[in-house]
Structures are given as C-alpha cells and as structure tokens.
Design a protein around this motif. Structure first.
Motif, PDB file in Angstrom:
ATOM      1  N   SER A 241     -12.934  -5.886  -3.116  1.00 56.81           N
ATOM      2  CA  SER A 241     -13.266  -7.737  -2.345  1.00 56.81           C
ATOM      3  C   SER A 241     -12.515  -8.664  -3.819  1.00 56.81           C
ATOM      4  O   SER A 241     -12.673 -10.076  -3.285  1.00 56.81           O
ATOM      5  N   SER A 242     -12.096  -8.062  -4.985  1.00 54.86           N
ATOM      6  CA  SER A 242     -12.067  -9.159  -6.079  1.00 54.86           C
ATOM      7  C   SER A 242     -11.523  -8.505  -6.713  1.00 54.86           C
ATOM      8  O   SER A 242     -11.632  -7.354  -7.572  1.00 54.86           O
ATOM      9  N   ASP A 243     -10.045  -8.689  -7.087  1.00 52.91           N
ATOM     10  CA  ASP A 243      -9.533  -8.370  -8.383  1.00 52.91           C
ATOM     11  C   ASP A 243      -8.559 -10.046  -9.073  1.00 52.91           C
ATOM     12  O   ASP A 243      -8.320 -10.802  -8.545  1.00 52.91           O
ATOM     13  N   GLU A 244      -7.614  -8.940 -10.131  1.00 52.85           N
ATOM     14  CA  GLU A 244      -7.084 -10.365 -10.716  1.00 52.85           C
ATOM     15  C   GLU A 244      -6.123 -10.922  -9.856  1.00 52.85           C
ATOM     16  O   GLU A 244      -5.466 -12.463  -9.609  1.00 52.85           O
ATOM     17  N   TYR A 245      -5.315 -10.397  -8.594  1.00 51.10           N
ATOM     18  CA  TYR A 245      -4.553 -10.616  -8.030  1.00 51.10           C
ATOM     19  C   TYR A 245      -4.980 -11.425  -7.199  1.00 51.10           C
ATOM     20  O   TYR A 245      -4.357 -12.807  -6.456  1.00 51.10           O
ATOM     21  N   ALA A 292       3.072  -3.800 -11.465  1.00 52.95           N
ATOM     22  CA  ALA A 292       2.681  -4.045 -11.701  1.00 52.95           C
ATOM     23  C   ALA A 292       1.738  -3.108 -12.665  1.00 52.95           C
ATOM     24  O   ALA A 292       1.400  -2.574 -13.706  1.00 52.95           O
ATOM     25  N   SER A 293       1.741  -1.643 -11.348  1.00 57.21           N
ATOM     26  CA  SER A 293       1.975  -0.546 -12.348  1.00 57.21           C
ATOM     27  C   SER A 293       2.478  -0.098 -13.043  1.00 57.21           C
ATOM     28  O   SER A 293       2.235   1.035 -14.365  1.00 57.21           O
ATOM     29  N   ALA A 294       3.959  -0.305 -12.784  1.00 61.89           N
ATOM     30  CA  ALA A 294       5.162   0.300 -14.016  1.00 61.89           C
ATOM     31  C   ALA A 294       4.824  -0.078 -15.269  1.00 61.89           C
ATOM     32  O   ALA A 294       4.938   0.784 -16.139  1.00 61.89           O
ATOM     33  N   GLU A 295       4.611  -1.322 -15.157  1.00 61.18           N
ATOM     34  CA  GLU A 295       4.437  -2.161 -16.751  1.00 61.18           C
ATOM     35  C   GLU A 295       2.999  -1.435 -17.132  1.00 61.18           C
ATOM     36  O   GLU A 295       3.864  -1.621 -18.251  1.00 61.18           O
ATOM     37  N   GLU A 296       1.506  -1.271 -16.664  1.00 59.99           N
ATOM     38  CA  GLU A 296       1.010  -0.599 -17.073  1.00 59.99           C
ATOM     39  C   GLU A 296       1.014   0.054 -17.686  1.00 59.99           C
ATOM     40  O   GLU A 296       0.885   0.932 -18.742  1.00 59.99           O
ATOM     41  N   LEU A 297       2.306   1.174 -17.154  1.00 59.50           N
ATOM     42  CA  LEU A 297       2.325   2.452 -17.518  1.00 59.50           C
ATOM     43  C   LEU A 297       3.840   2.497 -18.194  1.00 59.50           C
ATOM     44  O   LEU A 297       3.677   3.749 -18.810  1.00 59.50           O
ATOM     45  N   ASN A 298       3.740   1.664 -19.258  1.00 63.19           N
ATOM     46  CA  ASN A 298       5.453   1.054 -19.736  1.00 63.19           C
ATOM     47  C   ASN A 298       6.323   1.792 -19.561  1.00 63.19           C
ATOM     48  O   ASN A 298       7.571   2.497 -20.005  1.00 63.19           O
ATOM     49  N   ARG A 299       6.945   1.457 -17.949  1.00 59.40           N
ATOM     50  CA  ARG A 299       8.041   1.634 -17.610  1.00 59.40           C
ATOM     51  C   ARG A 299       8.487   0.236 -16.880  1.00 59.40           C
ATOM     52  O   ARG A 299       8.578  -0.246 -16.756  1.00 59.40           O
ATOM     53  N   PHE A 300       9.904   0.126 -17.421  1.00 60.93           N
ATOM     54  CA  PHE A 300      10.817  -0.821 -16.915  1.00 60.93           C
ATOM     55  C   PHE A 300      11.304  -1.066 -15.562  1.00 60.93           C
ATOM     56  O   PHE A 300      10.212   0.040 -14.866  1.00 60.93           O
ATOM     57  N   TRP A 301      11.200  -2.056 -14.956  1.00 55.81           N
ATOM     58  CA  TRP A 301      10.521  -2.447 -13.477  1.00 55.81           C
ATOM     59  C   TRP A 301      11.281  -2.917 -12.915  1.00 55.81           C
ATOM     60  O   TRP A 301      12.043  -4.238 -13.315  1.00 55.81           O
ATOM     61  N   LEU A 302      11.801  -3.401 -11.498  1.00 54.37           N
ATOM     62  CA  LEU A 302      12.545  -4.261 -10.675  1.00 54.37           C
ATOM     63  C   LEU A 302      11.982  -4.452  -9.519  1.00 54.37           C
ATOM     64  O   LEU A 302      11.888  -3.607  -8.771  1.00 54.37           O
ATOM     65  N   SER A 314       1.962 -12.713  -6.566  1.00 53.17           N
ATOM     66  CA  SER A 314       2.185 -12.002  -7.416  1.00 53.17           C
ATOM     67  C   SER A 314       2.035 -11.791  -8.981  1.00 53.17           C
ATOM     68  O   SER A 314       2.078 -10.572  -9.478  1.00 53.17           O
ATOM     69  N   GLN A 315       2.697 -12.653  -9.344  1.00 57.17           N
ATOM     70  CA  GLN A 315       2.652 -13.308 -10.488  1.00 57.17           C
ATOM     71  C   GLN A 315       1.079 -12.842 -11.283  1.00 57.17           C
ATOM     72  O   GLN A 315       1.147 -12.794 -12.722  1.00 57.17           O
ATOM     73  N   GLY A 316       0.227 -13.420 -10.435  1.00 55.93           N
ATOM     74  CA  GLY A 316      -0.783 -13.020 -10.916  1.00 55.93           C
ATOM     75  C   GLY A 316      -1.528 -11.737 -11.974  1.00 55.93           C
ATOM     76  O   GLY A 316      -2.489 -11.510 -12.340  1.00 55.93           O
ATOM     77  N   ARG A 317      -0.641 -10.961 -11.543  1.00 57.12           N
ATOM     78  CA  ARG A 317      -1.052  -9.566 -11.335  1.00 57.12           C
ATOM     79  C   ARG A 317       0.013  -9.495 -12.990  1.00 57.12           C
ATOM     80  O   ARG A 317      -1.142  -7.928 -14.022  1.00 57.12           O
ATOM     81  N   PHE A 318       0.191 -10.055 -13.240  1.00 61.66           N
ATOM     82  CA  PHE A 318       0.971 -10.422 -14.779  1.00 61.66           C
ATOM     83  C   PHE A 318       0.016 -11.010 -15.584  1.00 61.66           C
ATOM     84  O   PHE A 318       0.241 -10.985 -17.290  1.00 61.66           O
ATOM     85  N   LYS A 319      -0.558 -11.805 -15.222  1.00 58.30           N
ATOM     86  CA  LYS A 319      -1.416 -12.616 -16.417  1.00 58.30           C
ATOM     87  C   LYS A 319      -0.698 -13.680 -17.858  1.00 58.30           C
ATOM     88  O   LYS A 319      -0.226 -14.019 -17.704  1.00 58.30           O
ATOM     89  N   SER A 324       8.983 -15.866 -18.729  1.00 61.26           N
ATOM     90  CA  SER A 324       9.610 -16.528 -17.231  1.00 61.26           C
ATOM     91  C   SER A 324       9.465 -16.795 -16.454  1.00 61.26           C
ATOM     92  O   SER A 324       8.772 -15.789 -15.552  1.00 61.26           O
ATOM     93  N   SER A 325       9.870 -18.312 -15.630  1.00 60.27           N
ATOM     94  CA  SER A 325       9.233 -17.885 -14.140  1.00 60.27           C
ATOM     95  C   SER A 325       9.500 -18.813 -13.558  1.00 60.27           C
ATOM     96  O   SER A 325       9.458 -20.363 -13.891  1.00 60.27           O
TER      97      SER A 325
END
Length: 327
Positions: A241-245, A292-302, A314-319, A324-325
C-alpha cells in the motif's frame, strides 16, 4: 595530482571500460543511473532505429510484460485481437538482434476473456505460440505467476453471476534462440521446509523404490545444497500500500501505473538467468520494476517506455541513484 584524484580517475576509467552506455548516444534519454538508462519512446521504433546497435548481441536477458491482449483499449495502450499477435511477433527479430548467443527472453502475458461472455479467449496462447514459432525460439520453460491477492475477475462472472472462480494467474514464457541459454537455479534456491531441515539434521531418508518404480537413494536427497529448488509456479502478491515508488508518485501528483508487477518476480528471473554486470532490457518499462530490480542486483539495465507520466513516476524507484534526468 593528489592521490585521491588519481584513485577517482582510475575508478572512472574502470567504470567507462565496463559500462555499456559510456559511449552511447543520448537520443531519447529520459534519465540514467550508474547502472542503467530509461528511454522515452515506442519500443518498436527505438529498437528498429539503429539507436541501440551498440548493444547488439550484448543483452543477456529481455524481461518484459507487454500490454496485455484485450478486447478494448486501455489508457496504458494496447493492441487488440489478431492485430496484437502480429504486433508481438514483429518484435522477435528486434529482440534476437539484441541478445547474446546464450541470452533469454522472458515474457509475461495476462489472460483475456471474450467480450460479454463467460469464456476465455485463446488469443494469449496463439500469440505466445506464434511469437515462438515465427521467430525460431525454443520454449525453455513455462511459468505461472500466481497472485493470491488479485481482485476477483472477471467481476460479472465471478462476483455477480457466481459462475466462475477468480482468475489469479498469468503465464510467463522463458524463450531462447538456443536450447541451453545461460541459467543457474542455484541462484534462486528457496529456504528448506522444516521437514527437509529435520531430514538433513537426522541424516536418514526413506529411500528405495516408489510406486512409479523410481529408485530414490539417500545420497540424492540428503545433500545440503543451501536451499530447495523452486518450482515453475511462482507465488508473489502485489499488495504493497506504500513504497518508494507509490510515495513519490503521490507526493508529485503523478498517476500510478495500473499494471505494476512485484519486484520479487523480476528479481527471480534476473537472478536465474544473469550474472552481475550482465545487461537486462525491458522494452515495455512501465513503472520500471525491471530496471530497479536489476540495479539492486548489480546488473546493467535499459528500459523503454512511451508514456511520459509513467517515466516521471518510475524515477521515484531510484532516489539518489539518478545521475541525470530530462523529466
């Protein structure tokens, strides 16, 4: 030059050597982190444009949930009926061009119902089969994502007429151009049950032949591998019901994506099919659970997303991970 400057310069050089995006163009860039990028636009246009040719044969996993097959348009965009099948199949050559020789494609597709009727549409199965067959892919394994917290649907037949039970699962297909893509189930072991823990502690097992005449030896089941091998039925609820995103979207008055997947589902396939610093691509990024899951697990992502509101949220997942944005 001070020692700290030398070390920082060395770290930057090492990052540039390993980061697949270090020398890539900024066309359609929405935002980026140290490990990934979100691109703004339609995935078929971007994949066909040549913009991502620098990643050709370098993507280890394409993990995605395309807009579902529906018999009416939804606000997050979708093709309908037979047009959906052709639309999905046309992604095959674009995906295969991106994959490493031992890469994987994992696609989640939701169920569909015939309009106004208490019968299911077979378009989902047709779409998956045609996507696999027309693009020369092997079906490595079929998975079921069971969401026990899913609301009862279709409401007319489940809640009102009471003639059907609720539809609580979706199909996930693991595909690859090769029969043995990179994968290791040791990366997704689950905690042993209490009964298995007791067996390991006791050191004995009811070995011998089973009714199927399969002969089970003690050595087969009494080795502690650090956990149990999961099944291909994955049960994850999406009840937060509540998370960073969500907090970020509410704070900034951004519409929530209506079809978010649980992060545990993305993590499972990323861990099963990739290693640290591999590249994960999601052509239908949505709220960017995959990135966000890939970033957490130390993978590159696109990730690629056509809806600017979903990108903003979706930017809210990365704090503080954003470097850059453009949103």
């Amino acid at each position: 030059m001070q020692v700290t400057d030398i070390l920082n310069q060395a770290d930057e050089q090492l990052q540039n050597q390993t980061n697949p995006f270090s020398d890539s163009p900024d066309t359609n860039l929405a935002y980026e982190t140290q490990k990934g990028r979100m691109l703004w636009g339609k995935s078929d246009d971007i994949l066909a444009s040549g913009e991502l040719d620098y990643l050709e044969n370098k993507v280890n996993l394409i993990f995605t949930s395309p807009p579902f097959i529906l018999n009416r348009k939804k606000k997050y965009g979708n093709e309908t009926g037979e047009a959906y099948i052709k639309w999905l199949c046309d992604f095959g050559p674009l995906f295969k061009k991106m994959l490493t020789p031992n890469g994987s494609i994992v696609i989640e597709l939701g169920n569909a119902w015939e309009p106004g009727q208490p019968v299911m549409s077979t378009l989902v199965m047709k779409a998956l089969l045609e996507f696999q067959e027309k693009n020369g892919l092997y079906l490595c394994q079929e998975f079921i994502w069971n969401n026990p917290a899913k609301l009862p649907s279709p409401a007319q037949w489940v809640n009102i007429e009471r003639s059907r039970v609720k539809d609580s699962f979706t199909k996930i297909w693991w595909l690859s151009p090769v029969t043995k893509p990179k994968a290791c189930n040791l990366n997704v072991l689950q905690e042993y049950s209490n009964s298995m823990k007791n067996l390991l502690k006791r050191g004995s097992y009811n070995a011998g032949k089973r009714p199927s005449e399969h002969d089970i030896s003690e050595t087969s089941f009494l080795k502690n591998n650090g956990g149990a091998i999961p099944s291909n039925v994955l049960t994850y609820s999406n009840t937060a019901s509540s998370d960073e995103y969500m907090n970020y979207c509410k704070l900034n008055k951004i519409a929530l994506h209506p079809a978010r997947m649980p992060a545990d589902l993305a993590r499972f396939f990323i861990k099963l099919l990739t290693d640290p610093n591999d590249i994960v691509l999601d052509p239908f990024g949505g709220s960017n659970t995959t990135g966000a899951s890939a970033e957490e697990l130390n993978r590159f992502w696109l990730s690629i997303e056509a809806n600017d509101q979903y990108i903003k949220g979706s930017q809210g997942r990365f704090k503080d991970k954003l470097i850059s944005s453009n949103f």
